[in-house]
Design an enzyme around this catalytic site. Structure first.
Site, mmCIF file in Angstrom:
data_model
loop_
_atom_site.group_PDB
_atom_site.id
_atom_site.type_symbol
_atom_site.label_atom_id
_atom_site.label_comp_id
_atom_site.label_asym_id
_atom_site.label_seq_id
_atom_site.Cartn_x
_atom_site.Cartn_y
_atom_site.Cartn_z
ATOM 1 N N ARG A 200 -5.527 -14.214 10.328
ATOM 2 C CA ARG A 200 -4.174 -13.890 10.794
ATOM 3 C C ARG A 200 -4.241 -13.325 12.207
ATOM 4 N NH1 ARG A 200 -0.810 -11.166 5.777
ATOM 5 N NH2 ARG A 200 -1.717 -12.409 4.077
ATOM 6 N N LYS B 160 -3.786 -7.898 4.195
ATOM 7 C CA LYS B 160 -4.812 -8.929 4.332
ATOM 8 C C LYS B 160 -4.924 -9.380 5.793
ATOM 9 C CE LYS B 160 -3.158 -10.511 -0.137
ATOM 10 N NZ LYS B 160 -2.335 -11.536 -0.815
ATOM 11 N N ARG C 27 6.860 -15.858 -4.429
ATOM 12 C CA ARG C 27 7.246 -16.500 -3.171
ATOM 13 C C ARG C 27 6.047 -17.226 -2.596
ATOM 14 N NH1 ARG C 27 4.309 -13.319 0.089
ATOM 15 N NH2 ARG C 27 4.228 -11.085 -0.322
ATOM 16 N N HIS D 44 -10.480 -8.840 -3.972
ATOM 17 C CA HIS D 44 -9.080 -9.220 -4.200
ATOM 18 C C HIS D 44 -9.045 -10.745 -4.356
ATOM 19 C CE1 HIS D 44 -4.604 -8.547 -3.302
ATOM 20 N NE2 HIS D 44 -4.743 -9.833 -3.547
ATOM 21 N N LEU E 32 -10.844 0.964 -9.354
ATOM 22 C CA LEU E 32 -12.076 0.191 -9.282
ATOM 23 C C LEU E 32 -12.773 0.481 -7.952
ATOM 24 C CD1 LEU E 32 -10.702 -3.155 -10.739
ATOM 25 C CD2 LEU E 32 -11.823 -1.283 -11.946
ATOM 26 N N GLY F 50 0.783 -1.226 0.000
ATOM 27 C CA GLY F 50 0.000 0.000 0.000
ATOM 28 C C GLY F 50 0.816 1.278 0.000
#
Length: 446
Positions: free
Chosen positions: A337, A237, A291, A208, A203, A165
């Site tokens: 998370r 996220k 990755r 996502h 958009l 970001g």
């Protein structure tokens, strides 16, 4: 196969890689800063090497020290995990020069996809749809204004070398665009040492969506479906699930095949993730991460494919263990998370864990390296674990995730667990009706 792999990372991902190595019968070397001397991945490794003081710049990002650790331990390969040096082409080059295998793609592919402008041009030529915008770097305000007039407002200005970001600004009108350019250029220069910018149509309410791909570096590639990572805070996220509740089977098959075909043409080696914004039935390329992703477990849960073992096997010059026709998607998976942060202010909450009780039961997986008595250091990312749950369908998965979150107890520090226990009861989340801006709006509510 390798004899000994050095894991150039820390925390839950270092432990995750270590487990895969042990299942392959490969010895492991844990590296650690002085702040991580008591970390779980260090305790469980076959060998450990201290690589410096707490600062990441002096330890986990210190290439000469990591090379010395390889030399003293005799490691013949390095797994970089995610973050730190995982997408550093210079590091991959140095390892190749010293005949140490980098468990990841080639330095050329890392370099190519690390430059957002070059990446966009490359994937467009390979048939992957991109967001309308500038064909390359923007050099003047006048050029940007002309492109914006063509693609339509609002537009978003992005740093070519960016991520997380940083270096991203939205302009809703021609009057706002010069300010957005100047601000993004300044942020990009400060964060990445590169002020190159490009611009795309913004958009309004996209999701996502990212596609997991694996290639053997010889022209063979597969996809393992998509993940929906739309619940984000400041472009980071927090919740990921697979499959996406917004796609149908035809859409996921089409975008998956498009991505795997592109990866095959590139002769890409290892795992990677191609990320998209999805709106009104259309996919638009954002970037490719070269990755392993933090959210890789949700893909493992619905496919049964161990992505870390696949990475290691491919790096050892083995063929893909599965073909596309062998892949079967089973049920639904969600990952939350868990960060050592205040769940309302998101201020970091380092400190000593005084009680730790992870959830269990059928379909529940916790990837974490913490334990009772462990002190979460203040020097690194606040991610301390991930709770991943699988169910026969999304409804069962949501109910199981709710139960698992209620079982999860971590005392001594603040965590984001209360945020997820609240989110999982929200009607929009239950119905799968959310976009990349949903969480920001939710958190702004009094």
């Amino acid at each position: 196969m390798f004899e000994k792999i050095l894991i150039a990372n820390r925390g839950e991902i270092a432990l995750r890689i270590q487990r895969a190595c042990k299942e392959l019968g490969v010895a492991t070397v844990a590296v650690h800063s002085t702040a991580d001397a008591d970390a779980m991945h260090v305790r469980l490794a076959d060998e450990s090497v201290c690589i410096g003081p707490p600062s990441a710049a002096d330890s986990y990002l210190n290439i000469p020290t990591l090379m010395a650790a390889c030399e003293v331990s005799g490691a013949d390969a390095i797994h970089p995990g995610y973050g730190f040096l995982s997408e550093n082409a210079h590091f991959a080059d140095i390892l190749e020069e010293h005949n140490i295998t980098f468990i990841g793609p080639t330095a050329d592919h890392i370099r190519l996809m690390g430059d957002k402008i070059m990446a966009k041009e490359t994937v467009k030529a390979l048939g992957i749809p991109v967001v309308p915008g500038s064909e390359g770097a923007i050099t003047t305000d006048e050029e940007a204004l002309a492109i914006a007039a063509e693609v339509g407002y609002p537009v978003i200005v992005k740093a070519s070398a960016g991520g997380g970001g940083r270096g991203m600004k939205v302009a809703k009108t021609p009057e706002e665009l010069p300010v957005a350019l100047a601000t993004a250029r300044s942020e990009s220069k400060a964060a990445f040492g590169d002020d190159t910018l490009y611009m795309e149509r913004y958009l309004a309410k996209p999701r996502h969506i990212e596609v997991q791909v694996v290639g053997d570096g010889k022209g063979n590639a597969i996809h393992l479906g998509e993940r929906d990572c739309s619940l984000q805070r400041r472009h980071q996220k927090v919740w990921e699930e697979a499959p996406s509740p917004s796609l149908n089977d035809a859409q996921r098959k089409q975008i998956g095949e498009t991505c795997s075909n592109a990866i095959a043409q590139m002769k890409y080696r290892g795992v990677g993730t191609i990320e998209f914004l999805y709106e009104n039935g259309e996919f638009f390329f954002i970037e490719m991460n070269t990755r392993l992703q933090v959210e890789h477990p949700v893909t493992e849960m619905i496919t049964g494919v161990d992505l870390v073992i696949e990475q290691i096997r491919i790096a050892a010059n083995a063929p893909l263990s599965v073909k596309q026709e062998d892949i079967r998607f089973h049920g639904h998976a969600i990952e939350c998370r868990i960060n050592a942060e205040n769940p309302s202010t998101f201020m970091p909450s380092p400190g000593k864990i005084t009680y730790y009780h992870p959830p269990g039961g059928l379909g529940v997986r916790v990837d974490s390296g913490v334990y009772v008595g462990y002190t979460v250091p203040a020097y690194y990312d606040s991610l301390i674990g991930k709770i991943i749950v699988h169910g026969k369908n999304r409804n069962e998965c949501m109910m199981r995730q709710k139960r698992a979150l209620n079982e999860f107890v971590i005392d001594g520090i603040e965590t984001t667990i209360p945020l997820f226990t609240a989110l999982i009861n929200e009607p929009d989340i239950i119905d799968g009706q959310y976009d990349i801006h949903w969480l920001e709006h939710y958190l702004e509510k009094p």
